[in-house]
Write an enzyme that holds these catalytic residues in place. Structure first.
Site, mmCIF file in Angstrom:
data_model
loop_
_atom_site.group_PDB
_atom_site.id
_atom_site.type_symbol
_atom_site.label_atom_id
_atom_site.label_comp_id
_atom_site.label_asym_id
_atom_site.label_seq_id
_atom_site.Cartn_x
_atom_site.Cartn_y
_atom_site.Cartn_z
ATOM 1 N N LEU B 72 -4.623 1.297 4.203
ATOM 2 C CA LEU B 72 -3.870 0.700 3.106
ATOM 3 C C LEU B 72 -3.286 1.709 2.118
ATOM 4 C CD1 LEU B 72 -6.049 -2.465 2.426
ATOM 5 C CD2 LEU B 72 -3.909 -2.319 3.676
ATOM 6 N N CYS B 129 -7.790 -7.005 6.178
ATOM 7 C CA CYS B 129 -7.549 -5.667 6.702
ATOM 8 C C CYS B 129 -8.824 -5.137 7.340
ATOM 9 C CB CYS B 129 -7.127 -4.711 5.589
ATOM 10 S SG CYS B 129 -6.880 -3.052 6.231
ATOM 11 N N LYS B 164 -3.124 -14.017 4.288
ATOM 12 C CA LYS B 164 -3.057 -13.397 5.610
ATOM 13 C C LYS B 164 -4.437 -13.332 6.244
ATOM 14 C CE LYS B 164 -1.034 -9.676 8.191
ATOM 15 N NZ LYS B 164 0.022 -8.658 8.118
ATOM 16 N N GLY B 216 -0.150 -4.991 18.461
ATOM 17 C CA GLY B 216 0.763 -4.773 19.576
ATOM 18 C C GLY B 216 0.538 -5.750 20.720
ATOM 19 N N GLY B 242 1.482 -11.041 15.875
ATOM 20 C CA GLY B 242 0.492 -10.376 16.713
ATOM 21 C C GLY B 242 1.137 -10.062 18.045
ATOM 22 N N GLY B 264 5.651 -6.784 13.780
ATOM 23 C CA GLY B 264 4.933 -5.651 13.234
ATOM 24 C C GLY B 264 5.105 -4.399 14.053
HETATM 25 C C1 LIG Z 1 0.580 0.738 10.961
HETATM 26 C C2 LIG Z 1 0.239 -0.640 10.489
HETATM 27 C C3 LIG Z 1 0.051 -0.887 9.127
HETATM 28 C C4 LIG Z 1 -0.273 -2.161 8.669
HETATM 29 N N1 LIG Z 1 -0.432 -2.374 7.325
HETATM 30 C C5 LIG Z 1 -0.709 -3.633 6.873
HETATM 31 C C6 LIG Z 1 -0.841 -3.914 5.476
HETATM 32 O O1 LIG Z 1 -0.672 -3.051 4.633
HETATM 33 N N2 LIG Z 1 -1.148 -5.184 5.090
HETATM 34 C C7 LIG Z 1 -1.321 -6.189 6.002
HETATM 35 O O2 LIG Z 1 -1.577 -7.332 5.615
HETATM 36 N N3 LIG Z 1 -1.171 -5.966 7.335
HETATM 37 C C8 LIG Z 1 -0.874 -4.719 7.778
HETATM 38 N N4 LIG Z 1 -0.717 -4.495 9.143
HETATM 39 C C9 LIG Z 1 -0.859 -5.615 10.084
HETATM 40 C C10 LIG Z 1 0.499 -6.132 10.524
HETATM 41 O O3 LIG Z 1 1.239 -6.607 9.441
HETATM 42 C C11 LIG Z 1 0.326 -7.251 11.557
HETATM 43 O O4 LIG Z 1 -0.347 -8.324 10.960
HETATM 44 C C12 LIG Z 1 -0.481 -6.815 12.775
HETATM 45 O O5 LIG Z 1 -0.163 -5.488 13.123
HETATM 46 C C13 LIG Z 1 -0.248 -7.726 13.995
HETATM 47 O O6 LIG Z 1 1.103 -7.813 14.351
HETATM 48 P P1 LIG Z 1 1.812 -6.816 15.415
HETATM 49 O O7 LIG Z 1 0.981 -6.846 16.652
HETATM 50 O O8 LIG Z 1 3.188 -7.366 15.593
HETATM 51 O O9 LIG Z 1 1.816 -5.466 14.808
HETATM 52 C C14 LIG Z 1 -0.407 -3.217 9.594
HETATM 53 C C15 LIG Z 1 -0.209 -2.964 10.969
HETATM 54 C C16 LIG Z 1 0.117 -1.711 11.420
HETATM 55 C C17 LIG Z 1 0.315 -1.485 12.896
#
Ligand SMILES: Cc1cc2nc3c(=O)[nH]c(=O)nc-3n(C[C@H](O)[C@H](O)[C@H](O)COP(=O)(O)O)c2cc1C
Ligand SMILES: Cc1cc2nc3c(=O)[nH]c(=O)nc-3n(C[C@H](O)[C@H](O)[C@H](O)COP(=O)(O)OP(=O)(O)OC[C@H]3O[C@@H](n4cnc5c(N)ncnc54)[C@H](O)[C@@H]3O)c2cc1C
Ligand SMILES: Cc1cc2nc3c(=O)[nH]c(=O)nc-3n(C[C@H](O)[C@H](O)[C@H](O)COP(=O)(O)OP(=O)(O)OC[C@H]3O[C@@H](n4cnc5c(N)ncnc54)[C@H](O)[C@@H]3O)c2cc1C
Ligand SMILES: Cc1cc2nc3c(=O)[nH]c(=O)nc-3n(C[C@H](O)[C@H](O)[C@H](O)COP(=O)(O)O)c2cc1C
Ligand code: FES
Ligand code: FES
Lengths: 254, 301, 301, 254
Positions: B72, B129, B164, B216, B242, B264
């Protein structure tokens, strides 16, 4: 991200592959020390992320990369042939400064890539420099082909080679560069972390004048994921992709 | 073609949202896609004070997935308002701000500060988180703490309030009831999954914090199931996410009932992903001869 | 080199176990690898009566993962004893039998029948199949039902008793205490993960049961974290599994404290996987100059 | 699983690729209707599972496959070149019976693969047969190259082709095969599910004498995962990989 066609492929020794890629925007904008993110054009998600590679050369509508096959991403890339297409993003990051009077370029292994680009730029600008390359294995000396037409190239190899210097690039530098020579110079280095860490000892008091091109595990390559953090001198972190990949040695903790 | 979706009192011009932590504060990704074409952008999780985040390495790629332990890192709400708000002010899309704190008070303080900013359309409360001990998943394990948190933040702001969630939910029904009662207006489902990787050569964990968050393609079938289950449990609108990499992935989430989708990790793979996904959704609607994206939402139950 | 591991009163000649449902009843996979080189083989989940399983499609490949909805098809305990036991009798490795039932009584009846068979070394209670409504994951959501199940099976058999968990655990601490109290002797962690996929062209679920179980590389970082967490919660020996494809994967599980590893989906990818994994573990021990595999187990905590 | 080197690669039309592979065990054991599981030799897990392909031909130490590029697995395979290596498992499954007096071979698209192998076997054994091939697109007629030296080949195409029959393979059969001709014959078919389903209507009363080679989504290919279930006539399921892939039409519900 744009698509770039491979228009030349060349192997150097056993582990290195060089691609010449057609992509006008990157070719026209790239500066020494900058990098690009590359994905093989297969529509699969393992490997998932693009991989960062420094730009080796760029002119008109083509640029080149040279990479070492070390894991699955680079292995997959190495299967591609002329005519295949890769996805590329770039040029990215902050390159080397180009304001040296005299340059000492120190490359360890694949670290030569951004320095070759720098050397060409120095040639264009009439800036004098010496190029030191150290490789681990005899076969890696194939990389010397990239330096053929450069003046003042010295090399070393960690395996014994007849007629060659045996040791690391810093051993070599220690042997043949006197303080007087490097004191007025700007030093540019790229290579394994251990080598970069040693620079401060080899060139005491020069930390302000040493620029290092760093590697870090990257996610995005353009500053959004904050994944490429490295410790900042004085606390906190730099992000290699956006604050670097080139840093003054004095700015970072290696 | 009508792509606009409503999440309760909030309307998005289309359902594609950039997920927090993968698009910076907006400016960083702006050169690579037209943000105004998207439904919303969710900026990186902000805290009351700047936060350094975790030591490197922060990323590790696994098969079809990414482990992150960013921890974070963020510039804090003040610097965000100074440095990034002006850029966001000029955008023609919804701006969601993801927030977190180490204590309920910190969450509340951040919410208050952002409540004053007209340009900000919604707050997204990160209670999931996997990478920091406080200010994160612990709220999902303690229903009463969650109740207090959401209730207190709700008092502090009139903004549209998104919570979230992550997979570490203790009892889903209980959690959802609490969120409804305390005034959450939408759910983001899901954050990354608690995961681990060991470096067998060094015989040590890869990450200093030992575990990290998996995101991912690897998590997509799991996230889709979570969203499907939650859609069946609550009337609250859900932003599904997700592992969404392609338009087909996004459509799966919409079909099971998500009212918007978050992109994401795909932004890291290619920064124009969200726009490509939106274009793919449009092409699908055309192909299926559907006028209205609403006709799609929740069609597969 | 000493590869043998103990799981409580059970000794395996090495920690590599074939996971249930991915090696048939033994005979089917035997042409492709030498079963006697492995630590144990776990045969397909058996029920009291033959069971047809779910309608096709039963498999769907996702990114780095496999969704299955086999629905526990099996020939029933009687036919197993007639047709397959003779083959297993001749093996020089541990034979684990995975069992399930639609009611506690069915579990108990299967356990009784198998209790009488000397050649069978252990029973593995499947309480975590994501693909059938009864006889599966529901036990993990209801601590008291789980207590009754394990207790009653424990009474019915003196065999080494393994309980196979999945990610749908309600409250882990509570579950683990119940299993300890009721006489479980080891845990298999983990079964496949509840997941979902939608066919966007047909606008329908891919699987008749809507959800399915995700296995393979995609779940490895999640399974590893589960195993790590559970090792910290109980003295019961754990057979770690979930996405183990290579020796490195297996070593990760051993390093965080699993005392054996299960190889599942990898058997489908290449039937000799388990042997390759075992060879890789040996090579690693040699390279690290370790005499005893026990020196590895739980070294990274 | 063993490794097989690609020693010949040939494209047929736009969507079909044929590999000749070097692997003595499979080559010497394979019978018409059997299949192999194949993975590209990249060490990645997306795609994850090997893909099933029928054997096209086999002799001495080489065998051939022919596949249609339809998804990511076949796309990745199509990138491979002569000299590259794939992982293969097989031969698997139960092939065609070879006891016909006269054979009618009905192929829809890539369904021709096992039937070409069968036709060659019939030739060797002096069993008479007719070969009917139906393709969807004009360009797929490139597949006819595989049938060049066979006698009695008839073909149809769903796109209009000058000088050719326009329709499906079953339309073609309906036009030119009289009941008298097929009544004493054994029928072998492979193709899309819709085509196989129609067979019962086109050849009433012949279900016992029709053998169909089926496809199903497979996990293992050798009988352990129970993933390849198809409904069995009379209840329950067959497993395509171990009970088939060749079934009598009377045994299955399509
Ligand atoms: C590098 C990175 C940083 C992230 N930072 C945050 C964040 O600051 N706050 C949050 O709620 N989710 C954060 N996430 C989670 C993403 O917003 C998302 O919920 C999660 O990665 C699942 O989606 P995805 O598979 O499309 O990445 C982060 C994800 C990644 C990969
Ligand atoms: C700015 C920059 C410039 C680079 N320039 C070059 C170059 O010109 N030539 C060259 O051969 N290599 C270069 N590298 C290193 C190169 O990116 C890695 O070798 C490559 O990503 C390894 O990928 P892989 O899939 O083969 O290995 P794997 O080990 O399978 O990679 C797995 C993951 O680790 C990451 N990773 C592994 N090693 C490194 C590393 N050293 N640095 C960053 N990420 C890593 C990968 O990106 C990937 O996410 C550069 C790295 C950076 C950051
Ligand atoms: C016994 C048998 C023999 C076959 N012989 C041939 C052949 O000779 N030539 C040929 O071109 N094709 C053949 N097929 C079909 C071929 O296996 C599929 O086209 C191929 O697996 C598709 O893989 P993909 O990754 O390109 O497609 P994707 O759609 O990306 O595959 C995703 C998943 O679906 C499975 N799948 C998709 N379509 C099929 C299908 N029709 N049958 C089985 N699994 C499928 C894949 O195995 C994979 O698990 C055969 C199938 C079987 C079962
Ligand atoms: C096709 C298939 C069938 C399975 N059948 C069973 C079963 O009958 N009983 C059981 O307890 N687990 C079953 N499993 C779960 C596996 O044993 C294993 O726990 C899970 O797949 C995770 O490991 P993996 O990722 O190595 O496959 C099955 C898994 C697959 C893929
Ligand atoms: S790699 Fe994403 S911020 Fe540097
Ligand atoms: S594909 Fe596994 S049993 Fe048939």
């Amino acid at each position: 991200m744009s698509f770039a066609r491979i228009c030349r492929k060349e192997r150097f020794g056993e582990r290195f592959v060089c691609f010449e890629l057609e992509e006008r925007d990157i070719a026209s904008q790239a500066r020494p020390g900058q990098f690009v993110m590359v994905r093989p054009g297969f529509r699969v998600f393992d490997p998932l992320l693009p991989r960062p590679f420094a730009v080796l050369s760029a002119n008109d509508d083509r640029f080149s990369l040279l990479f070492e096959v070390v894991g699955k991403g680079t292995e997959l890339l190495s299967y591609l042939e002329v005519g295949d297409v890769v996805e590329v993003l770039g040029p990215l990051g902050r390159g080397f400064s180009l304001d040296a009077r005299f340059g000492i370029l120190l490359a360890g292994g694949r670290g030569l890539v951004p320095l070759v680009f720098l050397a060409r730029e120095f040639e264009k600008r009439g800036i004098l420099f010496s190029f030191f390359l150290g490789v681990r294995k005899r076969k890696d000396l194939a990389l010397l082909r990239l330096l053929e037409d450069l003046p003042r190239v010295l090399w070393s190899c960690e395996e014994a080679v007849s007629g060659g210097f045996c040791g690391t690039v810093l051993d070599l530098v220690g042997k043949c560069l006197e303080r007087a020579l490097w004191q007025g110079a700007k030093i540019y280095a790229c290579g394994p972390e251990g080598m970069l860490r040693e620079l401060a000892t080899v060139f005491p008091g020069k930390e302000e004048d040493i620029e290092v091109a760093l590697e870090a595990r990257m996610g995005c390559g353009f500053g959004v994921c904050l994944g490429c953090a490295i410790p900042r001198r004085g606390g906190g972190y730099w992000h290699v992709c956006s604050d670097g990949p080139v840093f003054r040695l004095s700015e970072v903790v290696l | 073609m009508n792509l606009s979706v409503t999440l309760g009192r909030m309307t998005l011009k289309n359902p594609v949202v950039l997920a927090s932590g993968t698009c910076g504060y907006g400016r960083e990704i702006a050169p690579y896609l037209d943000l105004n074409t998207l439904g919303a952008i969710t900026v990186k999780g902000l805290s009351l004070f700047p936060w350094e985040g975790n030591p490197p390495p922060r990323l590790f790629e696994v098969r079809a997935g990414l482990l992150n332990s960013i921890g974070l890192e963020n510039k804090g709400v003040e610097r965000f308002l100074q440095e990034d708000l002006p850029f966001l002010e000029a955008l023609d899309t919804r701006v969601f701000v993801n927030i977190w704190g180490k204590t309920v008070e910190e969450y509340v303080a951040v919410a208050r500060k952002l409540d004053a900013i007209e340009r900000i359309d919604a707050l997204e409360l990160n209670v999931s988180c996997p990478n920091v001990e406080k200010g994160g998943a612990s709220f999902l394990l303690d229903p009463e703490a969650l109740r207090e948190l959401v209730g207190r933040v709700r008092e502090a702001t009139g903004k549209f309030l998104i919570v979230k969630l992550g997979p570490k939910l203790q009892d889903w029904e209980v959690t959802v009831r609490i969120l409804e009662e305390e005034g959450a207006e939408a759910l983001s489902v899901t954050n990354s999954f608690p995961a681990m990787v060991v470096d067998v050569e060094r015989m040590d964990f890869v990450f200093a914090m030992k575990s990290a968050g998996l995101s991912g393609p690897a998590i997509k079938p799991l996230a889709l199931k979570m969203v499907y289950d939650l859609v069946g449990m609550t009337e609250l609108p859900i932003i599904g996410m997700g592992g969404i990499m392609t338009a087909e992935d996004a459509l799966e989430f919409l079909l099971v009932g998500a009212r918007a989708v978050g992109v994401g990790t795909a932004n890291l793979v290619a920064p124009s992903s969200a726009v490509d996904i939106l274009e793919g959704i449009k092409a699908y609607l055309l192909r299926k001869d559907m006028e209205n994206i609403e006709d799609l939402i929740g069609r597969v139950r």
